[in-house]
Scaffold this motif. Structure first.
Motif, PDB file in Angstrom:
ATOM      1  N   GLN A 177      -0.763   7.470   0.346  1.00 18.62           N
ATOM      2  CA  GLN A 177      -1.809   8.495   0.277  1.00 18.62           C
ATOM      3  C   GLN A 177      -1.144   9.856   0.430  1.00 18.62           C
ATOM      4  O   GLN A 177      -0.007   9.941   0.887  1.00 18.62           O
ATOM      5  CB  GLN A 177      -2.829   8.290   1.419  1.00 18.62           C
ATOM      6  N   PRO A 178      -1.868  10.913   0.060  1.00 17.15           N
ATOM      7  CA  PRO A 178      -1.287  12.243   0.267  1.00 17.15           C
ATOM      8  C   PRO A 178      -0.970  12.449   1.746  1.00 17.15           C
ATOM      9  O   PRO A 178      -1.720  12.004   2.610  1.00 17.15           O
ATOM     10  CB  PRO A 178      -2.413  13.197  -0.181  1.00 17.15           C
ATOM     11  N   LEU A 179       0.157  13.094   1.998  1.00 19.92           N
ATOM     12  CA  LEU A 179       0.566  13.359   3.379  1.00 19.92           C
ATOM     13  C   LEU A 179       1.147  14.750   3.470  1.00 19.92           C
ATOM     14  O   LEU A 179       2.108  15.083   2.764  1.00 19.92           O
ATOM     15  CB  LEU A 179       1.604  12.324   3.849  1.00 19.92           C
ATOM     16  N   GLU A 180       0.562  15.548   4.330  1.00 19.71           N
ATOM     17  CA  GLU A 180       1.118  16.859   4.627  1.00 19.71           C
ATOM     18  C   GLU A 180       2.022  16.679   5.831  1.00 19.71           C
ATOM     19  O   GLU A 180       1.543  16.350   6.926  1.00 19.71           O
ATOM     20  CB  GLU A 180      -0.019  17.831   4.939  1.00 19.71           C
ATOM     21  N   ILE A 181       3.325  16.831   5.637  1.00 20.28           N
ATOM     22  CA  ILE A 181       4.250  16.687   6.762  1.00 20.28           C
ATOM     23  C   ILE A 181       4.380  18.036   7.452  1.00 20.28           C
ATOM     24  O   ILE A 181       4.930  18.978   6.886  1.00 20.28           O
ATOM     25  CB  ILE A 181       5.622  16.148   6.293  1.00 20.28           C
ATOM     26  N   GLU A 182       3.796  18.104   8.652  1.00 22.23           N
ATOM     27  CA  GLU A 182       3.786  19.370   9.396  1.00 22.23           C
ATOM     28  C   GLU A 182       5.081  19.502  10.188  1.00 22.23           C
ATOM     29  O   GLU A 182       5.632  18.523  10.666  1.00 22.23           O
ATOM     30  CB  GLU A 182       2.610  19.398  10.384  1.00 22.23           C
ATOM     31  N   LYS A 183       5.519  20.738  10.339  1.00 25.71           N
ATOM     32  CA  LYS A 183       6.624  21.008  11.263  1.00 25.71           C
ATOM     33  C   LYS A 183       6.019  21.128  12.662  1.00 25.71           C
ATOM     34  O   LYS A 183       5.205  22.019  12.913  1.00 25.71           O
ATOM     35  CB  LYS A 183       7.329  22.309  10.863  1.00 25.71           C
ATOM     36  N   ALA A 184       6.387  20.219  13.534  1.00 26.15           N
ATOM     37  CA  ALA A 184       5.748  20.201  14.858  1.00 26.15           C
ATOM     38  C   ALA A 184       6.105  21.437  15.669  1.00 26.15           C
ATOM     39  O   ALA A 184       5.284  21.943  16.425  1.00 26.15           O
ATOM     40  CB  ALA A 184       6.152  18.944  15.615  1.00 26.15           C
ATOM     41  N   GLY A 185       7.325  21.936  15.486  1.00 21.36           N
ATOM     42  CA  GLY A 185       7.737  23.121  16.234  1.00 21.36           C
ATOM     43  C   GLY A 185       7.495  22.933  17.723  1.00 21.36           C
ATOM     44  O   GLY A 185       7.894  21.923  18.303  1.00 21.36           O
ATOM     45  N   ASP A 235     -11.205  13.663  -7.253  1.00 19.22           N
ATOM     46  CA  ASP A 235     -11.186  15.082  -6.896  1.00 19.22           C
ATOM     47  C   ASP A 235     -11.448  15.285  -5.406  1.00 19.22           C
ATOM     48  O   ASP A 235     -11.243  16.369  -4.887  1.00 19.22           O
ATOM     49  CB  ASP A 235     -12.232  15.847  -7.712  1.00 19.22           C
ATOM     50  N   ALA A 236     -11.923  14.237  -4.725  1.00 19.34           N
ATOM     51  CA  ALA A 236     -12.232  14.322  -3.286  1.00 19.34           C
ATOM     52  C   ALA A 236     -11.356  13.318  -2.538  1.00 19.34           C
ATOM     53  O   ALA A 236     -10.836  12.372  -3.144  1.00 19.34           O
ATOM     54  CB  ALA A 236     -13.710  14.017  -3.056  1.00 19.34           C
ATOM     55  N   PRO A 237     -11.209  13.506  -1.206  1.00 18.69           N
ATOM     56  CA  PRO A 237     -10.425  12.527  -0.433  1.00 18.69           C
ATOM     57  C   PRO A 237     -10.966  11.116  -0.633  1.00 18.69           C
ATOM     58  O   PRO A 237     -12.176  10.916  -0.754  1.00 18.69           O
ATOM     59  CB  PRO A 237     -10.617  12.985   1.013  1.00 18.69           C
ATOM     60  N   ILE A 238     -10.068  10.151  -0.683  1.00 19.64           N
ATOM     61  CA  ILE A 238     -10.449   8.770  -1.004  1.00 19.64           C
ATOM     62  C   ILE A 238     -10.565   7.971   0.283  1.00 19.64           C
ATOM     63  O   ILE A 238      -9.632   7.930   1.088  1.00 19.64           O
ATOM     64  CB  ILE A 238      -9.411   8.160  -1.967  1.00 19.64           C
ATOM     65  N   ARG A 239     -11.723   7.352   0.481  1.00 14.42           N
ATOM     66  CA  ARG A 239     -11.993   6.647   1.735  1.00 14.42           C
ATOM     67  C   ARG A 239     -12.004   5.133   1.552  1.00 14.42           C
ATOM     68  O   ARG A 239     -12.210   4.396   2.498  1.00 14.42           O
ATOM     69  CB  ARG A 239     -13.346   7.125   2.283  1.00 14.42           C
ATOM     70  N   ILE A 240     -11.832   4.697   0.316  1.00  9.91           N
ATOM     71  CA  ILE A 240     -11.930   3.263   0.039  1.00  9.91           C
ATOM     72  C   ILE A 240     -10.553   2.606   0.178  1.00  9.91           C
ATOM     73  O   ILE A 240      -9.562   3.108  -0.340  1.00  9.91           O
ATOM     74  CB  ILE A 240     -12.469   3.029  -1.394  1.00  9.91           C
ATOM     75  N   SER A 241     -10.520   1.501   0.887  1.00 14.06           N
ATOM     76  CA  SER A 241      -9.265   0.754   1.043  1.00 14.06           C
ATOM     77  C   SER A 241      -9.297  -0.580   0.321  1.00 14.06           C
ATOM     78  O   SER A 241      -8.264  -1.220   0.162  1.00 14.06           O
ATOM     79  CB  SER A 241      -8.995   0.475   2.520  1.00 14.06           C
ATOM     80  N   SER A 242     -10.490  -1.031  -0.058  1.00 13.63           N
ATOM     81  CA  SER A 242     -10.581  -2.357  -0.676  1.00 13.63           C
ATOM     82  C   SER A 242      -9.952  -2.345  -2.075  1.00 13.63           C
ATOM     83  O   SER A 242      -9.696  -1.287  -2.655  1.00 13.63           O
ATOM     84  CB  SER A 242     -12.036  -2.813  -0.723  1.00 13.63           C
TER      85      SER A 242
END
Lengths: 370, 293, 175
Positions: A175-183, C55-62
């Motif tokens: 899934q999309p992941l924003e990797i934050e700098k914890a600082g 276009d929106a965050p995806i909440r489905i895992s199945s």
């Protein structure tokens, strides 16, 4: 930096930001990628930690305990059978008031061998004195690990924190992941009871009933104080990184006549079911349990409640359903679903709501069709 | 001549049994290790001897940990201390049950990983803290509460198991020879990496002899050849003086056996087998010392 | 929500293809998830991976039951798996093949990913790499932009032949 990553990689990336002095861990499916990635960070020099490749989970937690009591930040990760193999030391870590952070990738317990998602593994550690949080997305896994160090190491808490993520459904899902700098988001650890040869003390010495009782009460007091620390940390996180988290994540609950309660990815899938039900005219809402210890309060007054448990306590019931019945006096429709990775879709969840029977228990796909 | 420091790290009036061989051992271990030391102690007699919370009879920090966990806990502690640039001695101090039985996996793992700490097994040849049940270290023929007719199996060869991990330094010792023990602890702590000392720790209530005879019992064990004092330094075996002498002119083993109630009623065949086993170990060590094997 | 199911065999890179597609979609500013179905598969067994783009965050895992697009990286799995199962009416098929095939009337796109990989000498342990070139074909189909496809490939692989293979697939895709 925005990327796509699995839940396991997100956990490892957050550990890199937290930079624990010692990581001791043992591989187990579906957690292995976390320790592999951490070993890789250490090997490449990106993470300046001592990585201890122990010979068992019991030793993983024992090594973390030994390291933590010197005042060092420590991390480990496990799953299922691994968590249970270290059970004795899980209790020890909490009793010793050591702020160890552990990622647990939720997986069913054998036999038969099953590597897929279930929450029973961690729910069985519910009385150990660990704080437990359950996440619903890869980003949340990253965020929860960063916050876990802040919460565990807060001097009002000084208890270990377990970050739970669903096996495969999050551990292996990208899934999309924003990797934050914890600082400086995680303050330096100051352990007031760190071992010091200049001030020799006995730790975990033989302790009589009165003192032992008082030490147990201290754990409970800290567990209660932890609610404020969690709130404060989550607010600080939201101000700094823009993502808001609660003890429970509520979705369209304000006017809801029926509320779905679940944890982990099922809680996110339930939000899609809520949208579907609302389109049909049912005023549904979702409460996703994030913090399981300390257990949250839920505003359920005057509402029907459908609780989905991806777990079971044999001879008793779904752990979440029974907990909510006990704490809120609710009469939930208790659905047992998703054990051993059973597929549960938002359409199935909408079906649970449509056919809810307050006070009854349903084993999805086994003892009744809704 | 070795000067043993006067500083005491174990205060008087601990909760140890009278004549406790473990207390005697630990007294010299800590004198050798000095104040910059942390003890990691799993469930064993030493968990009790240190006293009851909030008091402690030991003048170094003691980290008590679960039965199977001493070596793993010590390895984590040492990793954290070394990462922080500290040279503090980390000593896992465990009984025979916590070493040869429930703790052997963690011991093996930590030694294979090359963790930097000293592991000491003080061996009273049974589960003393729970009232003398058999352990893997109980010798053949000894009565315990779970071997009321005498143990049917010989003592587990812990030293061979540890030697298989090729630690830079390992040794056997006995508190009846305090200078020898003191020097061995000093030597072990001078090495980086896992080191090991196996101490035979005579136990009056467990072995059933009177409390003033602890030192005498340790000496008898060595002089009859039932316990061999030796070191294995960088793989090279050195048999120490008292055992060298015993190999030339041993006391009759009966003097050791008859002095202890736990061997009451032992058969002549069993004693003969114990003597054979001890002789075989002595021959093996002699050959190793001479570099023959 | 746009849902994709990828059929391949264990070791052919179906999981990586799913990840690349999700990353390319994220680079297009969308939300995406990618996940394999984990069973007791071994190398060479038919495997399935899934991608969701929205276009929106995806909440489905199945798992995906009714995909909008089916990608077949290894046509030989069609002998043992019904790759069209649940494909939505009007859903599309992308086949790694030299020649067109009739897929029960579904709009079918064909590209010889294996040929492209061999031509570009993109191989791992003797097997042609299919997961980077397939991104070019998907860009041509409009699932992601070619710019984001290239960006995703470059982020995950340093060898420039991966991008040239994707460009070849973009050019050679047959509708």
């Amino acid at each position: 930096m925005l990327t796509v990553a699995t839940g396991n990689k997100a956990v490892a990336a957050a550990v890199k930001e937290a930079a624990p002095a010692v990581v001791a861990a043992y591989p187990i499916t579906p957690q292995t990628e976390i320790v592999e990635q951490i070993a890789e960070y250490v090997s490449s020099g990106e993470l300046k930690s001592q990585y201890i490749p122990v010979e068992s989970e019991h030793s993983a937690m024992a090594a973390c305990i030994g390291a933590s009591v010197t005042g060092a930040r420590t991390f480990t990760a496990t799953s299922s059978h691994g968590l249970h193999y270290m059970h004795e030391m899980v209790n020890w870590a909490a009793g010793a008031r050591l702020p160890i952070v552990m990622a647990n990738v939720n997986r069913a317990l054998g036999p038969g061998w099953n590597i897929w998602a279930e929450h029973t593994d961690a729910f069985q550690e519910r009385d150990s004195g660990w704080l437990q949080v359950y996440v619903g997305s890869v980003q949340e896994a990253f965020d929860a690990v960063l916050m876990a160090f802040c919460i565990a190491e807060d001097e009002r808490v000084l208890l270990p924190v377990m970050v739970n993520l669903d096996g495969f459904l999050l551990s292996h899902t990208m899934q999309p992941l924003e990797i934050e700098k914890a600082g400086d988001f995680i303050p330096p650890l100051h352990l007031p009871h760190a071992i010091d040869p200049q001030n020799p003390c006995g730790y975990g010495t033989l302790t009589g009933p009165d003192d032992y009782f008082r030490l147990r009460w201290d754990i409970e007091r800290s567990m209660r104080d932890a609610v404020d620390v969690i709130r404060g940390t989550q607010e600080r996180f939201a101000r700094r990184f823009g993502r808001k988290y609660g003890m429970v994540d509520e979705y369209r609950c304000d006017d809801a006549e029926v509320v779905i309660v679940a944890a982990g990815t099922l809680g996110r899938e339930a939000e899609v079911a809520v949208d579907l039900l609302r389109d049909e005219g049912t005023r549904a809402g979702s409460m996703r349990i994030r913090w399981f210890r300390p257990f949250p309060r839920l505003d359920l007054s005057g509402r029907d409640v459908v609780v989905i448990d991806r777990d079971y306590s044999f001879g008793f019931g779904g752990v979440l359903a029974k907990s909510i019945a006990a704490t809120e006096g609710a009469r939930p429709f208790s659905v047992i679903a998703g054990l051993g990775g059973q597929e549960v879709t938002y359409e199935d969840i909408a079906g649970f709501v449509r056919n809810r029977q307050p006070g009854r228990e349903l084993w999805f796909g086994v003892n009744g069709d809704v | 001549m070795t000067e043993i420091p006067r500083e005491e790290y174990i205060l008087k009036c601990t909760s140890a049994c009278a004549g406790c061989g473990d207390s005697l051992s630990l007294r010299y271990v800590l004198k050798a290790a000095g104040p910059d030391t942390v003890l990691v102690v799993p469930a064993c007699c030493t968990s009790v001897i240190q006293g009851i919370y909030p008091n402690t009879a030991f003048n170094v920090p003691v980290y008590n940990v679960a039965f199977a966990a001493a070596a793993a806990c010590a390895s984590g502690m040492s990793a954290a201390l070394r990462a922080a640039g500290k040279k503090t001695n980390v000593i896992a101090y465990a009984g025979d049950g916590g070493t040869v039985d429930i703790g052997i996996q963690a011991l093996s793992g930590a030694f294979e990983r090359g963790a930097d700490f000293l592991y000491i097994c003080y061996d009273n040849e049974a589960y003393g803290n729970t009232g003398m049940q058999r352990s893997g270290a109980t010798p053949l023929g000894a009565r315990t509460t779970t071997t009321p007719a005498g143990k049917m199996q010989p003592k587990k060869d812990l030293d061979a198991i540890v030697a298989a991990h090729r630690p830079p330094y390992m040794a056997t010792a006995c508190p009846a020879y305090p200078k020898d023990l003191f020097q061995k602890v000093k030597k072990a702590l001078s090495y980086r990496g896992p080191t090991f000392i196996h101490i035979l720790s005579p136990c009056p209530p467990g072995w059933r002899f009177s409390t003033e005879k602890t030192v005498e019992m340790g000496k008898l064990a060595v002089r009859t050849g039932m316990w061999i004092l030796y070191e294995r330094e960088q793989g090279k075996v050195t048999i120490n003086g008292p055992s060298k002498a015993a190999m030339v002119k041993p006391l009759p083993v009966g003097e050791y056996i008859r002095a202890q109630g736990r061997f009451k009623g032992i058969s002549a065949e069993t004693v003969a087998r114990m003597v054979d086993d001890a002789a075989a170990l002595a021959r093996r060590l002699q050959k190793e010392e001479e570099g023959i094997c | 929500m746009f849902e994709v199911r990828i059929h391949s065999r264990g070791g052919q890179g179906g999981v990586t293809a799913a990840r690349l597609l999700a990353l390319a979609a994220v680079r297009d500013g969308k939300y995406a998830t990618a996940f394999p179905f984990y069973g007791a598969e071994r190398r060479g067994a038919p495997v399935v991976s899934f991608v969701r783009i929205d276009d929106a965050p995806i909440r489905i895992s199945s798992q995906i039951k009714k995909p909008d697009l089916v990608i077949v990286l290894d046509p030989s799995v069609m002998d043992v798996v019904d790759v069209l199962q649940g494909l939505k009416p009007g859903g599309r098929v992308l086949l790694n093949a030299r020649e067109r095939r009739d897929m029960k009337g579904y709009p079918t796109f064909t590209v010889d990913l294996t040929g492209i990989a061999l031509r570009e000498k993109l191989e791992v342990a003797g097997s042609p790499i299919l997961n980077t070139p397939v991104l070019g074909a998907l860009a041509k189909m409009g699932i992601v932009t070619m710019e984001s496809a290239k960006s995703a490939i470059t982020e995950m692989f340093s060898d420039p032949r991966n991008v040239s293979a994707a460009e070849a697939a973009y050019r050679e895709l047959v509708a």
